[in-house]
Design an enzyme around this catalytic site. Structure first.
Site, mmCIF file in Angstrom:
data_model
loop_
_atom_site.group_PDB
_atom_site.id
_atom_site.type_symbol
_atom_site.label_atom_id
_atom_site.label_comp_id
_atom_site.label_asym_id
_atom_site.label_seq_id
_atom_site.Cartn_x
_atom_site.Cartn_y
_atom_site.Cartn_z
ATOM 1 N N ASP A 1 3.854 -8.852 2.731
ATOM 2 C CA ASP A 1 3.037 -9.707 3.593
ATOM 3 C C ASP A 1 3.015 -11.099 2.951
ATOM 4 O O ASP A 1 3.750 -11.355 1.974
ATOM 5 C CB ASP A 1 1.640 -9.103 3.829
ATOM 6 C CG ASP A 1 0.741 -9.136 2.600
ATOM 7 O OD1 ASP A 1 1.202 -9.589 1.525
ATOM 8 O OD2 ASP A 1 -0.423 -8.712 2.713
ATOM 9 N N CYS B 1 2.426 -6.667 -1.577
ATOM 10 C CA CYS B 1 1.336 -7.433 -0.967
ATOM 11 C C CYS B 1 0.507 -8.028 -2.106
ATOM 12 O O CYS B 1 0.963 -8.052 -3.246
ATOM 13 C CB CYS B 1 0.503 -6.576 -0.015
ATOM 14 S SG CYS B 1 -0.369 -5.186 -0.765
ATOM 15 N N THR C 1 -2.303 -7.092 -3.694
ATOM 16 C CA THR C 1 -2.676 -6.121 -4.728
ATOM 17 C C THR C 1 -1.707 -4.937 -4.822
ATOM 18 O O THR C 1 -1.760 -4.191 -5.796
ATOM 19 C CB THR C 1 -4.058 -5.526 -4.420
ATOM 20 O OG1 THR C 1 -3.983 -4.893 -3.131
ATOM 21 C CG2 THR C 1 -5.135 -6.603 -4.406
ATOM 22 N N HIS D 1 9.022 12.267 -12.212
ATOM 23 C CA HIS D 1 8.134 13.383 -11.851
ATOM 24 C C HIS D 1 7.818 13.455 -10.355
ATOM 25 O O HIS D 1 7.552 14.541 -9.841
ATOM 26 C CB HIS D 1 6.809 13.279 -12.621
ATOM 27 C CG HIS D 1 6.941 13.658 -14.065
ATOM 28 N ND1 HIS D 1 5.870 14.026 -14.847
ATOM 29 C CD2 HIS D 1 8.032 13.725 -14.866
ATOM 30 C CE1 HIS D 1 6.292 14.301 -16.080
ATOM 31 N NE2 HIS D 1 7.605 14.118 -16.113
ATOM 32 N N HIS E 1 9.259 19.755 -10.935
ATOM 33 C CA HIS E 1 8.736 18.618 -10.173
ATOM 34 C C HIS E 1 9.028 18.772 -8.681
ATOM 35 O O HIS E 1 8.204 18.417 -7.840
ATOM 36 C CB HIS E 1 9.307 17.310 -10.716
ATOM 37 C CG HIS E 1 9.022 17.119 -12.168
ATOM 38 N ND1 HIS E 1 7.736 17.086 -12.661
ATOM 39 C CD2 HIS E 1 9.846 16.999 -13.242
ATOM 40 C CE1 HIS E 1 7.781 16.933 -13.978
ATOM 41 N NE2 HIS E 1 9.048 16.883 -14.353
HETATM 42 C C1 RB5 Z 1 -3.898 -10.261 2.051
HETATM 43 O O1 RB5 Z 1 -4.836 -11.252 1.876
HETATM 44 C C2 RB5 Z 1 -4.213 -9.061 1.182
HETATM 45 O O2 RB5 Z 1 -5.341 -8.410 1.679
HETATM 46 C C3 RB5 Z 1 -3.028 -8.149 1.111
HETATM 47 O O3 RB5 Z 1 -1.939 -8.837 0.589
HETATM 48 C C4 RB5 Z 1 -3.179 -6.917 0.237
HETATM 49 O O4 RB5 Z 1 -3.615 -7.248 -1.037
HETATM 50 C C5 RB5 Z 1 -3.899 -5.788 0.824
HETATM 51 O O5 RB5 Z 1 -4.016 -4.712 0.227
#
Ligand code: RB5
Length: 141
Positions: A8, A65, A67, A98, A133
């Protein structure tokens, strides 16, 4: 190996570095977007990448993304996907050996560039251990 990539807006910059990193190593990349910093919804890109794996067009995928959490939640909703959110190379290697992870999720706002690329390198080079596994993976179906 053919790898599907998706991100994203929060993961765009890191994805471009990963594309460059893989291309220099002769890994074939299918870039499923996004392609700008305009705000988009991560489930759409997880769906594209998981679809390419499901169809057999790509062997594995990398989703990025902010996080990595949204992408990992989204990807693991697909039955054939084993997505691993990794913050260092040890769990990246173990997720292959695994868990036979077929999608790697990265958090671009969490990782430094060198750590992220090290995770990608180790994840690509690691192989599934099979044996006990596989029995455990079979229990997840
Ligand atoms: C976008 O702002 C953010 O929410 C997305 O990149 C991600 O971290 C969501 O889990």
């Amino acid at each position: 190996m053919k790898i599907a990539l998706g991100c994203d807006h929060g993961g765009l910059d890191l994805k471009l570095l990963v594309v460059d990193f893989l291309s220099k190593r002769n890994v074939e990349v299918v870039d499923s977007g996004c392609h700008s910093l305009e705000s988009v919804d991560y489930p759409c890109y997880a769906e594209k990448v998981c679809g390419l794996i499901s169809s057999g067009d790509c062997e594995r995928g990398i989703l990025i993304c902010g996080t990595g959490i949204g992408m990992s939640i989204a990807a693991n909703r697909y039955r054939h996907i084993r997505a691993a959110l990794c913050h260092e190379s040890f769990t990246a290697r173990m997720s292959r050996e695994h868990n036979n992870s077929n999608v790697l999720c990265l958090g671009a706002r969490v990782l430094g560039t060198e750590v992220a690329l090290d995770i990608v390198r180790v994840w690509l080079e690691s192989e599934f251990g099979d044996g006990r596994h596989q029995r455990r993976l079979d229990m997840l179906k």
